[in-house]
Design a protein around this motif. Sequence first.
Motif, PDB file in Angstrom:
ATOM      1  N   ASN A  12      -9.202   0.394  -7.682  1.00 11.33           N
ATOM      2  CA  ASN A  12      -9.162   1.467  -6.680  1.00 11.33           C
ATOM      3  C   ASN A  12      -8.655   0.906  -5.361  1.00 11.33           C
ATOM      4  OD1 ASN A  12     -10.502   3.429  -8.401  1.00 11.33           O
ATOM      5  ND2 ASN A  12     -12.311   2.153  -8.125  1.00 11.33           N
ATOM      6  N   PRO A  13      -7.999   1.719  -4.534  1.00  8.22           N
ATOM      7  CA  PRO A  13      -7.483   1.225  -3.254  1.00  8.22           C
ATOM      8  C   PRO A  13      -8.545   0.521  -2.399  1.00  8.22           C
ATOM      9  CG  PRO A  13      -6.602   3.398  -3.685  1.00  8.22           C
ATOM     10  CD  PRO A  13      -7.632   3.120  -4.759  1.00  8.22           C
ATOM     11  N   GLU A  14      -9.781   1.002  -2.440  1.00  4.20           N
ATOM     12  CA  GLU A  14     -10.822   0.383  -1.619  1.00  4.20           C
ATOM     13  C   GLU A  14     -11.236  -1.011  -2.120  1.00  4.20           C
ATOM     14  OE1 GLU A  14     -12.769   3.411  -4.391  1.00  4.20           O
ATOM     15  OE2 GLU A  14     -11.114   3.468  -2.986  1.00  4.20           O
ATOM     16  N   ASP A  15     -10.810  -1.397  -3.318  1.00  6.36           N
ATOM     17  CA  ASP A  15     -11.106  -2.724  -3.849  1.00  6.36           C
ATOM     18  C   ASP A  15     -10.185  -3.793  -3.275  1.00  6.36           C
ATOM     19  OD1 ASP A  15     -12.992  -1.519  -5.531  1.00  6.36           O
ATOM     20  OD2 ASP A  15     -11.588  -1.389  -7.219  1.00  6.36           O
ATOM     21  N   PHE A  16      -9.025  -3.386  -2.789  1.00  6.64           N
ATOM     22  CA  PHE A  16      -8.008  -4.318  -2.296  1.00  6.64           C
ATOM     23  C   PHE A  16      -8.261  -4.680  -0.839  1.00  6.64           C
ATOM     24  CE2 PHE A  16      -6.149  -2.221  -5.873  1.00  6.64           C
ATOM     25  CZ  PHE A  16      -5.256  -3.112  -6.437  1.00  6.64           C
ATOM     26  N   GLY A  17      -7.974  -5.925  -0.502  1.00  8.94           N
ATOM     27  CA  GLY A  17      -8.107  -6.349   0.885  1.00  8.94           C
ATOM     28  C   GLY A  17      -7.257  -5.490   1.797  1.00  8.94           C
ATOM     29  N   GLY A  18      -7.859  -5.001   2.876  1.00 11.44           N
ATOM     30  CA  GLY A  18      -7.155  -4.137   3.814  1.00 11.44           C
ATOM     31  C   GLY A  18      -6.774  -2.787   3.223  1.00 11.44           C
ATOM     32  N   ARG A  19      -7.362  -2.451   2.082  1.00 12.99           N
ATOM     33  CA  ARG A  19      -7.031  -1.207   1.350  1.00 12.99           C
ATOM     34  C   ARG A  19      -5.538  -1.108   1.049  1.00 12.99           C
ATOM     35  NH1 ARG A  19     -10.590   3.317   1.197  1.00 12.99           N
ATOM     36  NH2 ARG A  19     -12.663   2.653   1.783  1.00 12.99           N
ATOM     37  N   ASN A  20      -4.917  -2.262   0.895  1.00 12.21           N
ATOM     38  CA  ASN A  20      -3.486  -2.340   0.616  1.00 12.21           C
ATOM     39  C   ASN A  20      -3.323  -2.695  -0.857  1.00 12.21           C
ATOM     40  OD1 ASN A  20      -0.820  -3.048   0.282  1.00 12.21           O
ATOM     41  ND2 ASN A  20      -0.773  -4.527   1.951  1.00 12.21           N
ATOM     42  N   ILE A  21      -2.853  -1.760  -1.674  1.00  8.29           N
ATOM     43  CA  ILE A  21      -2.765  -1.999  -3.110  1.00  8.29           C
ATOM     44  C   ILE A  21      -1.744  -3.082  -3.487  1.00  8.29           C
ATOM     45  CG2 ILE A  21      -3.659   0.263  -3.757  1.00  8.29           C
ATOM     46  CD1 ILE A  21      -0.744   1.075  -4.377  1.00  8.29           C
ATOM     47  N   ALA A  22      -0.962  -3.551  -2.533  1.00 11.48           N
ATOM     48  CA  ALA A  22      -0.032  -4.657  -2.785  1.00 11.48           C
ATOM     49  C   ALA A  22      -0.703  -6.010  -2.521  1.00 11.48           C
ATOM     50  CB  ALA A  22       1.206  -4.517  -1.919  1.00 11.48           C
ATOM     51  N   ASN A  23      -1.911  -5.985  -1.968  1.00 10.86           N
ATOM     52  CA  ASN A  23      -2.619  -7.226  -1.646  1.00 10.86           C
ATOM     53  C   ASN A  23      -3.100  -7.896  -2.932  1.00 10.86           C
ATOM     54  OD1 ASN A  23      -4.196  -9.270  -0.476  1.00 10.86           O
ATOM     55  ND2 ASN A  23      -4.862  -7.927   1.176  1.00 10.86           N
ATOM     56  N   LYS A  24      -2.950  -9.208  -3.016  1.00 11.01           N
ATOM     57  CA  LYS A  24      -3.369  -9.966  -4.193  1.00 11.01           C
ATOM     58  C   LYS A  24      -4.858 -10.305  -4.167  1.00 11.01           C
ATOM     59  CE  LYS A  24      -0.300 -13.145  -3.315  1.00 11.01           C
ATOM     60  NZ  LYS A  24       0.522 -14.363  -3.408  1.00 11.01           N
ATOM     61  N   TYR A  25      -5.529  -9.980  -3.046  1.00 12.03           N
ATOM     62  CA  TYR A  25      -6.921 -10.372  -2.867  1.00 12.03           C
ATOM     63  C   TYR A  25      -7.817  -9.161  -2.620  1.00 12.03           C
ATOM     64  CZ  TYR A  25      -4.219 -14.582  -2.055  1.00 12.03           C
ATOM     65  OH  TYR A  25      -3.317 -15.601  -2.178  1.00 12.03           O
ATOM     66  N   CYS A  26      -9.077  -9.287  -3.036  1.00 12.73           N
ATOM     67  CA  CYS A  26     -10.026  -8.174  -2.927  1.00 12.73           C
ATOM     68  C   CYS A  26     -10.659  -8.075  -1.542  1.00 12.73           C
ATOM     69  CB  CYS A  26     -11.127  -8.322  -3.974  1.00 12.73           C
ATOM     70  SG  CYS A  26     -12.328  -9.627  -3.618  1.00 12.73           S
ATOM     71  N   LEU A  27     -11.393  -7.006  -1.346  1.00  8.72           N
ATOM     72  CA  LEU A  27     -12.057  -6.776  -0.067  1.00  8.72           C
ATOM     73  C   LEU A  27     -13.085  -7.841   0.266  1.00  8.72           C
ATOM     74  CD1 LEU A  27     -14.789  -4.034  -0.248  1.00  8.72           C
ATOM     75  CD2 LEU A  27     -13.732  -4.972  -2.301  1.00  8.72           C
ATOM     76  N   HIS A  28     -13.652  -8.524  -0.726  1.00  9.58           N
ATOM     77  CA  HIS A  28     -14.656  -9.552  -0.474  1.00  9.58           C
ATOM     78  C   HIS A  28     -14.037 -10.876  -0.024  1.00  9.58           C
ATOM     79  CE1 HIS A  28     -17.660  -6.898  -2.099  1.00  9.58           C
ATOM     80  NE2 HIS A  28     -16.924  -6.752  -3.189  1.00  9.58           N
TER      81      HIS A  28
END
Length: 81
Positions: A12-28
């Motif tokens: 989900n978009p909220e799982d991605f760092g910065g809510r950026n679905i292109a980010n390789k890293y999670c929000l944590h």
Amino acid sequence: MQCESCGMPMGNPEDFGGRNIANKYCLHCTDRDGNLKSYTEVVESMAAFFSKINRASIDIAKKRAMGHMSGFPAWRDKLKP
């Protein structure tokens, strides 16, 4: 997709760092802007999580976190001697 720092599934978009679905890293593993946190910050956070869910000492949880993270692209090359 999974986080290239810790392996967390990101569906989900909220799982991605910065809510950026292109980010390789999670929000944590990222700061508010989606930038990868330092190795130490990620280890500490993951160790706290492991310690809580496994009721293990923080030292044991830290060793487990470091071992777990060593297999992911974000840290693999940075941790070689």
